[in-house]
Structure formats: C-alpha cells, structure tokens
Design an enzyme around this catalytic site. Structure first.
Site, PDB file in Angstrom:
ATOM      1  N   ASP A 112     -35.674  -7.520 -35.958  1.00 34.99           N
ATOM      2  CA  ASP A 112     -35.322  -8.520 -37.376  1.00 34.99           C
ATOM      3  C   ASP A 112     -34.160  -8.499 -38.113  1.00 34.99           C
ATOM      4  O   ASP A 112     -33.902  -9.713 -38.794  1.00 34.99           O
ATOM      5  CB  ASP A 112     -36.801  -9.316 -38.241  1.00 34.99           C
ATOM      6  CG  ASP A 112     -36.885  -7.597 -38.976  1.00 34.99           C
ATOM      7  OD1 ASP A 112     -36.140  -6.402 -39.350  1.00 34.99           O
ATOM      8  OD2 ASP A 112     -38.187  -7.649 -38.978  1.00 34.99           O
ATOM      9  N   HIS A 127     -36.339  -1.023 -30.130  1.00 40.90           N
ATOM     10  CA  HIS A 127     -36.613  -2.259 -29.374  1.00 40.90           C
ATOM     11  C   HIS A 127     -35.428  -3.085 -28.687  1.00 40.90           C
ATOM     12  O   HIS A 127     -36.636  -4.168 -29.147  1.00 40.90           O
ATOM     13  CB  HIS A 127     -38.406  -2.563 -30.179  1.00 40.90           C
ATOM     14  CG  HIS A 127     -39.320  -1.829 -30.226  1.00 40.90           C
ATOM     15  ND1 HIS A 127     -40.623  -1.845 -30.513  1.00 40.90           N
ATOM     16  CD2 HIS A 127     -39.701  -0.537 -29.240  1.00 40.90           C
ATOM     17  CE1 HIS A 127     -41.054  -0.973 -29.957  1.00 40.90           C
ATOM     18  NE2 HIS A 127     -40.521  -0.135 -29.346  1.00 40.90           N
ATOM     19  N   CYS A 138     -24.480 -12.996 -16.034  1.00 45.30           N
ATOM     20  CA  CYS A 138     -23.348 -12.590 -15.795  1.00 45.30           C
ATOM     21  C   CYS A 138     -22.880 -11.660 -16.726  1.00 45.30           C
ATOM     22  O   CYS A 138     -22.229 -10.539 -16.655  1.00 45.30           O
ATOM     23  CB  CYS A 138     -21.786 -12.949 -15.829  1.00 45.30           C
ATOM     24  SG  CYS A 138     -22.264 -14.298 -17.528  1.00 45.30           S
ATOM     25  N   CYS A 160     -25.627 -19.887 -20.422  1.00 47.85           N
ATOM     26  CA  CYS A 160     -24.458 -19.274 -20.887  1.00 47.85           C
ATOM     27  C   CYS A 160     -23.256 -19.840 -20.466  1.00 47.85           C
ATOM     28  O   CYS A 160     -23.391 -20.844 -20.315  1.00 47.85           O
ATOM     29  CB  CYS A 160     -24.745 -18.230 -19.836  1.00 47.85           C
ATOM     30  SG  CYS A 160     -22.246 -17.181 -19.783  1.00 47.85           S
TER      31      CYS A 160
END
Ligand SMILES: [Zn+2]
Length: 256
Positions: A112, A127, A138, A160
C-alpha cells in the site's frame, strides 16, 4: 487513551531498552499495521477479500493472464481503498525510529506504500507494490495511479502505451515469485540485524514468515506486536498482543 496493564507497561520499558541497545534493527510489517488505515488483510485466509471468491480463480498469475478483466474486477474494491488510505500512528512511529537512528530497514508484506508516504526510507516491499505496473508484453514499467483511477472511474482496463498489451500491477500474485533482488536484500537484512521487530504480521505467509527465524539464528533479539499468537511468541524477548497503531507510538515515547 488506552488503559495499560502492568504487564504492558513492563513490556514497553523492556522493548524500549532493547531498541536503545540495538545497532542494526529491522522491522517486519504485515497487514496488521495497515488495518488501522482501513486496508483489509487481503491475504488473510479468514478475512479480507479472498473470502469473497476463490483466490486461485482470480488473484493468481495464471488467471490474470487468462482473464485480466476478471482480475481487475476483483481488485476494484482493494484499489479504491488503497488510493484513499492514509498512514496511521504506527507508520509514523517507524519513521520516527528511523530518524532517531534506531531503525535501518523496513521489510513489509504490504503493497500500500503507506510506509513511504509516512516518510520512511529503505522499505523493502517483498510482496510487491501497488504504485507501479509492468506491461505483460514489453515489460515496460509505468506509474499505476493514473491507470487505476481511469479503471475505477470509467472501467477502462489498463493497456501499455507502447505496445498495447495489458498492464499488471506489481503486486505479487498467488503462484508468482517474490521480486528476487528485494527478497535477497530482505534475507540479508534479517541475517545481519541485531534486533527484529515484527509489527502486525501473524507470520503465516511463507517465505516471509521465516525471516524472523533467520534473525534469531544469528543471535538477534525479537519483539513481536500482533493481535493474535504467532509461531515465534515463545522465542520472542517481548510480545504484545495489541493493536500496532496503539502500541508503537508508546514504544517510541519510551525510547526517546
Ligand atoms: Zn508494452
């Protein structure tokens, strides 16, 4: 103001002595440090978002690849909570300890970004993080916030800008490897520390749950702050079964 038992007061003094006597302290934080900021423990088997569906069906790497729309739908609630959440007194206490020179590294299971937003340095996010996303085509890295907000507001899946493939948040999904470089740094910090403080982790999610054991094997002291029992309670120098956001500021007060 919380009512402190005598045992808690003794524990606070003891914890403060250990912190003052340490040279290379490391803190390991888990979901419990962010629940006072309103973020549910999404990895917890008996709470959080995973109770609403089978995590292997949506929050695994395989299912993300097959059905990213389904994953983003699952993540919607968590995403909006994280975008709104603010650091709490426990996060600020860690920053204070760092500024006082008592704390080197923060290893966190949380995604977070609240440690950084509270001003802490040297945070190892084992994590992963919700701050950035990586293209599945890519591998370009982008800042997540604009994409997440566009998804929350208009339901646009993040793609993307370079190659048009779907973007994946940099949090570690089920079945996915931990980020190797950060994990090695966390292992190294755990092995070389002289004090580990576990804050808000039940030490149930492997391999992170093994880090305090690495510290103990190398002679470190151990302070545990968590609502429920952990497998290392019996090995710890001090244990608090309390709210992290309530206890941590009191520890810092004792230290200074
Ligand atoms: Zn791309």
């Amino acid at each position: 103001m919380i009512e402190l038992s005598e045992a808690t007061q003794i524990g606070l003094r003891c914890a403060a002595d250990i912190i003052r006597g340490s040279r290379r302290a490391v803190v390991l934080t888990g979901a419990g440090i962010s629940t006072p900021s309103g973020i549910p423990d999404f990895r917890s088997p008996d709470g959080g978002l995973w109770t609403q569906c089978d995590p292997f069906e949506v929050a695994s790497l395989t299912s993300f690849r097959h059905n990213p729309a389904n994953f983003y739908q699952w993540m919607r609630g968590l995403a909006s909570i994280i975008l709104e959440a603010q650091p709490n007194p426990a996060h600020f206490s860690l920053t204070a300890l760092q500024q006082l020179g008592y704390l080197q590294t923060i290893i966190t299971q949380n995604i977070d970004n609240l440690h950084q937003r509270a001003g802490s340095q040297n945070v190892l996010e084992v994590h992963g993080s919700f701050e950035t996303m990586t293209c599945t085509g890519c591998y370009q890295s982008v800042k997540a916030r604009d994409y997440v907000e566009a998804y929350l507001k208009r339901g646009e899946l993040p793609y993307c800008p370079e190659c048009g493939e779907v973007l994946k948040p940099d949090l570690v999904l089920m079945g996915e490897q931990l980020p190797a470089k950060i994990w090695l740094q966390a292992m190294q910090a755990s092995k070389s520390c002289d004090l580990m403080i576990v804050a808000g982790s039940s030490l149930e999610v492997l391999p992170v749950a093994g880090l305090p054991m690495r510290a103990l094997e190398n002679g470190a002291r151990l302070i545990l702050i968590n609502y429920s029992n952990t497998y290392l309670d019996v090995r710890a120098d001090v244990v608090f079964h309390e709210d992290v956001a309530g206890i941590f500021p009191l520890i810092v007060e004792q230290v200074t």
